[in-house]
Design an enzyme around this catalytic site. Sequence first.
Site, PDB file in Angstrom:
ATOM      1  N   SER A   1       0.821  -1.215   0.000  1.00 22.77           N
ATOM      2  CA  SER A   1       0.000   0.000   0.000  1.00 22.77           C
ATOM      3  C   SER A   1       0.855   1.266   0.000  1.00 22.77           C
ATOM      4  CB  SER A   1      -0.953  -0.046   1.190  1.00 22.77           C
ATOM      5  OG  SER A   1      -1.909   0.969   1.080  1.00 22.77           O
ATOM      6  N   HIS A   2       0.698   2.087   1.010  1.00 23.33           N
ATOM      7  CA  HIS A   2       1.385   3.378   1.058  1.00 23.33           C
ATOM      8  C   HIS A   2       2.740   3.292   1.751  1.00 23.33           C
ATOM      9  CE1 HIS A   2      -1.028   2.474   4.499  1.00 23.33           C
ATOM     10  NE2 HIS A   2      -0.091   3.071   5.206  1.00 23.33           N
TER      11      HIS A   2
ATOM     12  N   LYS B   1     -11.354  -1.213  -1.660  1.00 22.86           N
ATOM     13  CA  LYS B   1     -11.586   0.222  -1.710  1.00 22.86           C
ATOM     14  C   LYS B   1     -10.951   0.746  -2.989  1.00 22.86           C
ATOM     15  CE  LYS B   1      -7.805   1.015   1.569  1.00 22.86           C
ATOM     16  NZ  LYS B   1      -7.641   0.063   2.677  1.00 22.86           N
TER      17      LYS B   1
ATOM     18  N   ASP C   1      -2.993   6.453  -3.183  1.00 24.38           N
ATOM     19  CA  ASP C   1      -1.816   5.894  -2.495  1.00 24.38           C
ATOM     20  C   ASP C   1      -1.027   4.938  -3.380  1.00 24.38           C
ATOM     21  OD1 ASP C   1      -3.623   3.812  -2.516  1.00 24.38           O
ATOM     22  OD2 ASP C   1      -2.863   2.984  -0.631  1.00 24.38           O
TER      23      ASP C   1
ATOM     24  N   ASP D   1      -5.749   2.235  -3.862  1.00 19.34           N
ATOM     25  CA  ASP D   1      -7.059   1.991  -3.250  1.00 19.34           C
ATOM     26  C   ASP D   1      -7.499   3.107  -2.295  1.00 19.34           C
ATOM     27  OD1 ASP D   1      -5.241   1.331  -1.297  1.00 19.34           O
ATOM     28  OD2 ASP D   1      -6.058  -0.656  -0.868  1.00 19.34           O
ATOM     29  N   ARG D   2      -6.571   3.987  -1.916  1.00 12.98           N
ATOM     30  CA  ARG D   2      -6.953   5.076  -1.007  1.00 12.98           C
ATOM     31  C   ARG D   2      -7.220   6.366  -1.778  1.00 12.98           C
ATOM     32  NH1 ARG D   2      -3.625   4.680   4.659  1.00 12.98           N
ATOM     33  NH2 ARG D   2      -4.094   2.494   5.013  1.00 12.98           N
TER      34      ARG D   2
ATOM     35  N   ASP E   1      -0.899   1.721  -3.962  1.00 13.80           N
ATOM     36  CA  ASP E   1      -1.560   0.706  -4.788  1.00 13.80           C
ATOM     37  C   ASP E   1      -2.921   1.160  -5.306  1.00 13.80           C
ATOM     38  OD1 ASP E   1      -2.528   0.647  -2.168  1.00 13.80           O
ATOM     39  OD2 ASP E   1      -3.198  -1.419  -2.343  1.00 13.80           O
TER      40      ASP E   1
HETATM   41  C1  G1P Z   1      -4.617   0.489   8.041  1.00 14.72           C
HETATM   42  C2  G1P Z   1      -5.914   1.246   8.182  1.00 14.72           C
HETATM   43  C3  G1P Z   1      -7.072   0.366   7.785  1.00 14.72           C
HETATM   44  C4  G1P Z   1      -6.854  -0.159   6.368  1.00 14.72           C
HETATM   45  C5  G1P Z   1      -5.494  -0.829   6.262  1.00 14.72           C
HETATM   46  C6  G1P Z   1      -5.169  -1.230   4.834  1.00 14.72           C
HETATM   47  O1  G1P Z   1      -4.627  -0.642   8.876  1.00 14.72           O
HETATM   48  O2  G1P Z   1      -6.081   1.713   9.493  1.00 14.72           O
HETATM   49  O3  G1P Z   1      -8.264   1.095   7.874  1.00 14.72           O
HETATM   50  O4  G1P Z   1      -7.844  -1.074   6.030  1.00 14.72           O
HETATM   51  O5  G1P Z   1      -4.474   0.063   6.715  1.00 14.72           O
HETATM   52  O6  G1P Z   1      -5.133  -0.136   3.976  1.00 14.72           O
HETATM   53  P1  G1P Z   1      -3.921  -0.660  10.325  1.00 14.72           P
HETATM   54  O7  G1P Z   1      -2.476  -0.283  10.104  1.00 14.72           O
HETATM   55  O8  G1P Z   1      -4.617   0.385  11.144  1.00 14.72           O
HETATM   56  O9  G1P Z   1      -4.126  -2.050  10.838  1.00 14.72           O
HETATM   57 ZN    ZN Z   2      -3.451   1.056  -0.378  1.00 13.78          ZN
END
Ligand code: G1P
Ligand code: ZN
Length: 544
Positions: A113-114, A377, A278, A282-283, A280
């Site tokens: 992800s990010h 998402k 972000d 999805d954000r 990947d």
């Molecule tokens: C975090 C976010 C959560 C999201 C996840 C994946 O997870 O808080 O809402 O679904 O990234 O993008 P966390 O690090 O809080 O477990």
């Molecule tokens: Zn992501």
Amino acid sequence: MAFNKVTTTPFDDQKPGTSGLRKKVTVFQQPHYLENFVQSTFNAAGNCQGKTLVVGGDGRYYNATAIQTILKMAAANGFSHVWVGQNGILSTPAASCVIRRYQAFGGIILSASHNPAGVDGDFGIKFNISNGGPAPESITNAIFTNSQQIEQYQISDASDIDLGQLGTQQLDGMSVQVIDSVADYAELMQSLFDFTAIRDLLTQGTFRMRFDAMHAVTGPYATEILENQLGAPKGTVINGVPLPDFGQGHPDPNLTYAEELVAEMFSANAPDFGAASDGDGDRNMILGDNIFVTPSDSLAILAANATLVPAYKNGLSGIARSMPTSQAADRVAEKLGIEAHETPTGWKFFGNLLDADRATLCGEESFGTGSNHIREKDGLWAVLFWLNVLAVEKRSVEDIVHQHWQEFGRNYYTRHDYEAVPSEQAQSLMQHLQNQLADLPGKQFNGNTVSYADNFSYTDPVDQSVSENQGIRIGFESGDRIIYRLSGTGTEGATLRVYIESYEADQNKQHQDTQLALAALIELAGSLAMITDLIGRTAPTVIT
Ligand code: G1P
Ligand code: ZN
């Protein structure tokens, strides 16, 4: 060419977190590490013989290398067909879209992800099931169990596939179809939104927008859809070329990390609309001319305006939000007379609700919004949704937000993150909170009475599965809430997240600075958890 059975021994740290397995690249580069996890995934997923798999990732460092290994293991495990994004690229929402469109057995998405990328950065891998969504806990638990017992994995010794070349290639009896990374996703977006209205908004009149792809995977998607298909001027998409290290940045679309976009949107000559996505894809972060829309508000506003968009013109079946997400969406659901669901953190908990049509829109405070069009998402989807609403309403982002608060009240909301906390300290802070839960209800703080205090447990209304220990909640009679949980996505120590929310119905009090409006609750959150004493921090690392 042959299928080899390679002897291996378990790694003890392959437990998937909130969103798959995330580790440093160097951890994944250990001999057998990736292979063990992939084999454990195939074992947990069930019979792979003759099945179709989708593979793609966010393009970060190690993406292409990992994909070659996964393809060879897929062939040796009996898959007959794989769809893979060109150059190994598929945004997370695009991967979900492709899994659904081609009715695949499942997909493997390579992303952290990010989280920062590069040689010293993070890498990640997760398995999505045939509905296009993240595997549920029953499967992620089985992956972990398999990873603790694994003795061998299967892999073909065929040579690498050319990931740059579109079309079908053969790998040891398995066909590999390299597909355009953007096309299927773009077609899906066209089917949901009024592209004509959005094109008019972007090409006629004075409306200006900016999209920051943060050198991550959304660049090609945003350039194709916003600039090529919808006619936004060249340069609308900034940082649009994906880089293996995301340009050394931290592609998390929030007020801290999307600083270039934020500076422009809060300047004197700001565009009308700004957005970022972000690593990947999805954000999303949504901004207007000198205004930031919190993700919780964005979910509520999209829900309240959903019938303006072709895909949702007949209304919503329900709205789901993760537990720490503000309760703004619940008020919309109430007014619309539809179901409101509160789920644990992580998109995987929305899957059953979407499949059963108990929810149409879903959202998380962590800059995640989506709908039943896929099972992840979707950053660009949220941007197009906002554009569609703006195109119909012909009002500013600020107007739409302020009117929403007038109608539904405002949920002031902030999240304070304390990153890289030693795990033991973080655990003892959570234990300290847990110990107080029984005594808190009925107590008063600043004239605010605690109505409940618990560790959130969720029973899925569709399959009745139970997920416990999903975060400490302290709720007040006023509707205010303080929530604490530890991140399940970090790769270094622990991250403590503190979520603070307060409801304001009075129009005259809806325009304060968020941190000021919440100051007393923030202080209370710090003292109840003894944050300074127990983890030695006097201020959060990141405030969103
Ligand atoms: C975090 C976010 C959560 C999201 C996840 C994946 O997870 O808080 O809402 O679904 O990234 O993008 P966390 O690090 O809080 O477990
Ligand atoms: Zn992501």
